[in-house]
Write an enzyme that holds these catalytic residues in place. Structure first.
Site, PDB file in Angstrom:
ATOM      1  N   ARG A   1      -4.516  -3.165  -9.859  1.00 27.06           N
ATOM      2  CA  ARG A   1      -5.461  -2.051 -10.037  1.00 27.06           C
ATOM      3  C   ARG A   1      -5.555  -1.486 -11.442  1.00 27.06           C
ATOM      4  O   ARG A   1      -6.498  -0.762 -11.746  1.00 27.06           O
ATOM      5  CB  ARG A   1      -5.115  -0.925  -9.057  1.00 27.06           C
ATOM      6  CG  ARG A   1      -5.570  -1.237  -7.649  1.00 27.06           C
ATOM      7  CD  ARG A   1      -4.938  -0.291  -6.662  1.00 27.06           C
ATOM      8  NE  ARG A   1      -3.494  -0.485  -6.674  1.00 27.06           N
ATOM      9  CZ  ARG A   1      -2.636   0.165  -5.907  1.00 27.06           C
ATOM     10  NH1 ARG A   1      -3.062   1.091  -5.080  1.00 27.06           N
ATOM     11  NH2 ARG A   1      -1.358  -0.086  -5.962  1.00 27.06           N
TER      12      ARG A   1
ATOM     13  N   ASP B   1       0.447 -11.367  -1.209  1.00 27.90           N
ATOM     14  CA  ASP B   1       1.354 -10.249  -0.941  1.00 27.90           C
ATOM     15  C   ASP B   1       2.491 -10.736  -0.057  1.00 27.90           C
ATOM     16  O   ASP B   1       2.318 -11.683   0.719  1.00 27.90           O
ATOM     17  CB  ASP B   1       0.621  -9.096  -0.248  1.00 27.90           C
ATOM     18  CG  ASP B   1       1.431  -7.815  -0.345  1.00 27.90           C
ATOM     19  OD1 ASP B   1       1.336  -7.122  -1.370  1.00 27.90           O
ATOM     20  OD2 ASP B   1       2.205  -7.533   0.594  1.00 27.90           O
TER      21      ASP B   1
ATOM     22  N   ARG C   1       3.351  -7.961 -10.938  1.00 31.00           N
ATOM     23  CA  ARG C   1       2.093  -7.271 -10.665  1.00 31.00           C
ATOM     24  C   ARG C   1       1.146  -7.277 -11.870  1.00 31.00           C
ATOM     25  O   ARG C   1       0.441  -6.310 -12.116  1.00 31.00           O
ATOM     26  CB  ARG C   1       2.343  -5.816 -10.224  1.00 31.00           C
ATOM     27  CG  ARG C   1       3.030  -5.675  -8.901  1.00 31.00           C
ATOM     28  CD  ARG C   1       2.051  -5.932  -7.759  1.00 31.00           C
ATOM     29  NE  ARG C   1       2.630  -5.571  -6.487  1.00 31.00           N
ATOM     30  CZ  ARG C   1       2.407  -4.416  -5.863  1.00 31.00           C
ATOM     31  NH1 ARG C   1       1.603  -3.524  -6.379  1.00 31.00           N
ATOM     32  NH2 ARG C   1       2.985  -4.174  -4.715  1.00 31.00           N
TER      33      ARG C   1
ATOM     34  N   TYR D   1       9.753  -3.808   6.305  1.00 33.87           N
ATOM     35  CA  TYR D   1       8.363  -3.400   6.585  1.00 33.87           C
ATOM     36  C   TYR D   1       7.995  -3.690   8.042  1.00 33.87           C
ATOM     37  O   TYR D   1       7.277  -2.920   8.682  1.00 33.87           O
ATOM     38  CB  TYR D   1       7.385  -4.122   5.651  1.00 33.87           C
ATOM     39  CG  TYR D   1       7.452  -3.600   4.225  1.00 33.87           C
ATOM     40  CD1 TYR D   1       6.727  -2.481   3.842  1.00 33.87           C
ATOM     41  CD2 TYR D   1       8.259  -4.223   3.270  1.00 33.87           C
ATOM     42  CE1 TYR D   1       6.795  -1.996   2.546  1.00 33.87           C
ATOM     43  CE2 TYR D   1       8.335  -3.745   1.972  1.00 33.87           C
ATOM     44  CZ  TYR D   1       7.601  -2.630   1.612  1.00 33.87           C
ATOM     45  OH  TYR D   1       7.682  -2.144   0.347  1.00 33.87           O
TER      46      TYR D   1
ATOM     47  N   ARG E   1     -12.092  -6.409  -6.271  1.00 34.97           N
ATOM     48  CA  ARG E   1     -11.503  -5.854  -5.053  1.00 34.97           C
ATOM     49  C   ARG E   1     -12.558  -5.097  -4.249  1.00 34.97           C
ATOM     50  O   ARG E   1     -12.582  -5.174  -3.025  1.00 34.97           O
ATOM     51  CB  ARG E   1     -10.347  -4.938  -5.476  1.00 34.97           C
ATOM     52  CG  ARG E   1      -9.759  -4.063  -4.438  1.00 34.97           C
ATOM     53  CD  ARG E   1      -8.727  -4.817  -3.629  1.00 34.97           C
ATOM     54  NE  ARG E   1      -7.975  -3.885  -2.803  1.00 34.97           N
ATOM     55  CZ  ARG E   1      -8.422  -3.358  -1.668  1.00 34.97           C
ATOM     56  NH1 ARG E   1      -9.604  -3.690  -1.217  1.00 34.97           N
ATOM     57  NH2 ARG E   1      -7.684  -2.520  -0.982  1.00 34.97           N
TER      58      ARG E   1
END
Ligand code: CP3
Length: 353
Positions: free
Chosen positions: A32, A78, A28, A154, A41
């Site tokens: 952010r 992702d 990562r 998920y 973004r």
């Protein structure tokens, strides 16, 4: 030795050398915590729109490379691109994470179409191709996917969960149909990773973030077996392709995972003791890890001491410096610069007082 191996330090370590200082990149590393990511973004629309926009996704991948000069870039995308491409709707809610329309039973499997993945995957492959052109020659490009088990958690739960209960229950109650889901994900992941390699990825990493939630028999069936299948198929298509597995939470089963799957590198989470990474794991596998991401938030002496401890323990072994899990959004970007300096042995620049 091919010319790219000679230049790319991550590839050299995966091919068997122990380098000092070790190559460094961080899971990562785009995201952010970087103001330039937040700005791009905000322009891009939804998170998945960003993943499917080759120009912007390539730019986001390059942001941490420009700032820190990591030895490797990881494709910005992702793991949930795969269910989205299969036709299961995936959304990312601001501050809450992913939401999927859950798949609960054999009859829901009919909603998924391997043949539907092509146009979506093509956009990701375009990002990879751009990156290989735009990256510095010495920077290794890492492609990735989620491992079938983790992606299935998920798809079945419809969101992230602390215990992956929905997927575990399906696997116990109807292992045949759960096997069909895992087989589909394995096949599609092979095509997805092979396409990334065709487009220019030098290495691929398989993220099994929820590998730790399964007892022995299920770990062998849902974590080890599909990963072994993916590794074999990729190596048949791309002989010599280095593959890194990240079975987060595998604990003392990490060496069985390495032996059975045939990965070239293994990502170790924060709980794997340095002694295991240094001595118990086979000398023929490259070990990657395992700084606590929260130390990168804390910074200061605690960060510095742990980096030194990790470097000392791994000296002489095939090793890649990384975190034990991804960077968290609260991370001060200056602490990442400090980490890179410390790993590379440069005296950190003193702050003006
Ligand atoms: O490492 C990188 O810089 C490459 C990009 C990358 C992302 N996700 C970007 C992302 C990679 C390799 C991933 C992998 C991923 N995604 C995993 C496996 C690794 C892990 O962290 O365990 C998992 C489980 C996911 C699923 C996922 N994606 C979740 C649970 C979330 C929400 C939580 C969160 O951190 O926001 C995401 C969203 C996501 N993926 C973001 C980024 C940069 C944040 C989305 C945003 O910008 O709003």
């Amino acid at each position: 030795m091919t010319p790219s191996i000679a230049y790319r330090r991550l590839l050299r370590v995966l091919a068997g050398e122990a380098l000092s200082p070790p190559p460094v990149w961080l899971m990562r590393q785009a995201g952010r915590y970087l103001p330039e990511y937040r700005a791009l973004r905000a322009e891009a629309g939804s998170f998945l729109d960003l993943c499917y926009d080759p120009e912007r996704a390539a730019e986001v991948t390059l942001q941490p490379i420009r700032r820190y000069g990591f030895d490797a870039a990881i494709l910005f995308s992702d793991i949930l691109v795969v269910p989205d491409a299969l036709g299961q709707s995936v959304r990312f809610l601001e501050g809450e994470g992913p939401r999927l329309d859950p798949i609960r039973s054999a009859s829901d499997l009919g909603r998924l179409r391997a043949s539907a993945t092509r146009p979506t995957f093509a956009r990701v492959f375009e990002t990879v191709a751009r990156l290989r052109q735009d990256l510095p020659h010495a920077t290794t490009l890492i492609g990735f996917c989620g491992a079938p088990w983790t992606v299935a958690t998920y798809m079945v739960g419809g969101r992230g969960s602390p215990d992956q209960a929905d997927a575990r229950l399906w696997a116990y109650q109807d292992p045949r149909s759960f096997q069909a889901l895992v087989d589909l994900l394995s096949e599609v992941s092979i095509d997805y990773l092979a396409g990334q390699v065709d487009a220019g990825a030098d290495v691929v990493q398989i993220f099994d973030s929820w590998a730790g939630s399964l007892p022995d028999g299920e770990f062998a069936r849902w974590v080890v077996a599909p990963t072994q299948r993916i590794v074999r198929a990729l190596k048949a298509r791309h002989p010599g392709l280095p593959i890194i597995g990240f079975p987060r939470g595998a604990g003392s089963r990490v060496d069985d995972y390495v032996a059975a799957t045939g990965v070239d590198g293994v990502g170790c989470d924060t709980t794997i003791p340095l002694a295991v990474m240094a001595d118990r794991l086979s000398a023929s596998v490259t070990v990657q890890g395992n700084l606590d991401p929260l130390l990168l938030v804390a910074g200061g002496t605690a960060l510095k001491e742990r980096i030194e401890e990790i470097l000392a323990a791994m000296a002489g072994r095939r090793f890649v410096f990384n975190l034990g899990h991804g960077i968290v959004p609260e991370t001060p970007p200056d602490n990442v610069a400090l980490l890179v300096d410390l790993v590379r042995g440069a005296a950190p620049v003193p702050r003006a007082t």
